[in-house]
Motif scaffolding. Sequence first.
Motif, PDB file in Angstrom:
ATOM      1  N   THR A  88       0.830  -1.203   0.000  1.00  0.00           N
ATOM      2  CA  THR A  88       0.000   0.000   0.000  1.00  0.00           C
ATOM      3  C   THR A  88       0.861   1.249   0.000  1.00  0.00           C
ATOM      4  OG1 THR A  88      -1.774  -1.144   1.191  1.00  0.00           O
ATOM      5  CG2 THR A  88      -1.781   1.259   1.271  1.00  0.00           C
ATOM      6  N   VAL A  89       1.955   1.215   0.772  1.00  0.00           N
ATOM      7  CA  VAL A  89       2.885   2.345   0.794  1.00  0.00           C
ATOM      8  C   VAL A  89       3.477   2.561  -0.593  1.00  0.00           C
ATOM      9  CG1 VAL A  89       5.023   3.245   1.808  1.00  0.00           C
ATOM     10  CG2 VAL A  89       3.411   1.954   3.232  1.00  0.00           C
ATOM     11  N   GLU A  90       3.848   1.482  -1.256  1.00  0.00           N
ATOM     12  CA  GLU A  90       4.419   1.602  -2.602  1.00  0.00           C
ATOM     13  C   GLU A  90       3.397   2.156  -3.582  1.00  0.00           C
ATOM     14  OE1 GLU A  90       7.806  -1.863  -2.790  1.00  0.00           O
ATOM     15  OE2 GLU A  90       5.711  -2.494  -2.996  1.00  0.00           O
ATOM     16  N   GLU A  91       2.134   1.770  -3.412  1.00  0.00           N
ATOM     17  CA  GLU A  91       1.097   2.288  -4.302  1.00  0.00           C
ATOM     18  C   GLU A  91       0.859   3.782  -4.055  1.00  0.00           C
ATOM     19  OE1 GLU A  91      -3.534   1.344  -5.576  1.00  0.00           O
ATOM     20  OE2 GLU A  91      -2.337  -0.157  -4.495  1.00  0.00           O
ATOM     21  N   LEU A  92       0.903   4.180  -2.804  1.00  0.00           N
ATOM     22  CA  LEU A  92       0.772   5.608  -2.493  1.00  0.00           C
ATOM     23  C   LEU A  92       1.934   6.396  -3.089  1.00  0.00           C
ATOM     24  CD1 LEU A  92      -0.359   5.505   1.259  1.00  0.00           C
ATOM     25  CD2 LEU A  92      -1.734   6.200  -0.708  1.00  0.00           C
ATOM     26  N   ALA A  93       3.129   5.825  -3.038  1.00  0.00           N
ATOM     27  CA  ALA A  93       4.304   6.515  -3.567  1.00  0.00           C
ATOM     28  C   ALA A  93       4.189   6.740  -5.070  1.00  0.00           C
ATOM     29  CB  ALA A  93       5.570   5.721  -3.251  1.00  0.00           C
TER      30      ALA A  93
END
Length: 422
Positions: A88-93
Motif C-alpha cells: 500500500t505504501v508503494e502504491e501511495l508513492a
Amino acid sequence: MKARLALTLALASLWHRRGVLALVSLTLTLSVTLLLGVQYLRSDIRQAFTSTVSGTDLIVGARSGPINLLLYSVFHIGDATNNIRWSTVEELARDPRIDWLVPLSLGDSYEGFRVVGTDPSFAAHFRYGRDQALQLAEGHWFSDTFDVVLGAEVARRKNHHSGDSVVLAHGGGSTSFMKHRDSPFRVSGVLAATGTPVDRAVYVSLQGLEAIHVGWESGVALPGRTLTPAQARQRDLTPSSVTAVLVGVERKVLTFQLQRAISQYRDEPLSAILPGIALSELWRLLGQFERILLYITGFVVITSLVGLMAVLLALQAQRRQEVAILRATGASPGLIASLYLIECVALTLVACVLALALGAAGLTLVGPWLLDNYGIRIGLRPLDSTEWLILASVPAAGLAVALIPALRAWSGSRHQGLGGSD
C-alpha cells in the motif's frame, strides 16, 4: 495646572510612604508577572503544540480516530490499531498527487524512549515549528543497517554521543526485560533540540528495525533464528508493513481529494487526517486545564489589588493632618480624591513595568534550560494583542479599586479644612 499639581502631590505622597507601598508594589508585581507569564506560556506552548509537525499535508494510518492516529504517529503515545501493508505504501508513492511520503514504523523502545523506524526521507521532509528542518548537533544520519540517530533529550539523559553502542528493547513499554542484545546499534548522530516529540525518540532505518525482529515472530527470540549484524546486511530486509505514513502534497488543492480517496481505499481500511486540524482538536480537549490556571492567576492579581485598596484605606487615618493642610491651602475635595486615583494607578503601572522586566529576565535565564531539560522551546518575543490587553487591564482594575478610598477621601475632606470647593 491642576493636573500637574495633583501628579506632583501624588508622587510626593508615594515617596513619603515608600516603605509600606514598596511591599504592596512587590506583591502586585509578582502577581502580574505570574498572570502575564501564564498567558505568555499559554500562547507559546499552544504555538509549539500546534506546530509539532509542519509542512505535512496528511498522516495516513490504519482505520482509527484522528486523535489516536495523531497521538501514536506524531507524539509516539499509544499504539496503532493495525499496520499498513508495504504494498500500500508503494502504491501511495506512485500516486502522482503525492509529492513525497515518509514511512514510520513503531514498536520497540530504548530505556523508555520510543524507537521509530524510517528512511532518509524523514530527514529530508519532516518539518516542525515554522517550517524548520531537523538539524544534527553532531554526527550524521544513519547510513548503515545498525546505525541509530538519537533525539536531543535521549542523548542528554543517557549521556550518549556519536560512536556509542546502544541495545534496543523489544516492545514499546517503559521497562522491558527482552532486549536485542545480539544486534547492538551504533549512534551515528544526535539531533539538535526541537522542543517537539522528536527530542524524545530514537531513529533507526526500516531495515534495521526489520533485522532485529527476524526470529522474534512469537514474541521472544528463537535460538538459531535471529540474525547477526553481518547476516542482516546480506539479507533483503524490505518491511512487510509500517505503522503510518506522512504525506506531502505539492498542489494543495488536491489535499481533500486525496484524503477522500485514501479513506475509501479498497484493499485495506485506511484513515487520512489533516494534522493541523487534528492538533487543534486535541488542544481544544487539553486547553481546559490551562484556562483554569489562567483564571486562578487572575484571581491572585485581584487579591493583590484588594490588598492595595486595604492599605490605602488604612493609610487614610494617618493622612488626616495632610488632608487638613491641603484643604487649608485651598485644595478641593476633588483634588484630594484624585491623589488616591493617581497613586493607585501609578503603583499598578510600576508593577506592570517591573513585571515586564522580571518576565524578560526570567525567560532569558530559564529559556535555554527548559529547552535542554524538558524540550520546551520558550523565547523572548513581542507581546501579542491578548497579552497587551491583560497588561492594560491591571491599571484599569487599579483605577476601579482606588474609587472606594477616593470617594471616602472626597466625602471626608468636604467637612475638613478651611477652604476649597468641589
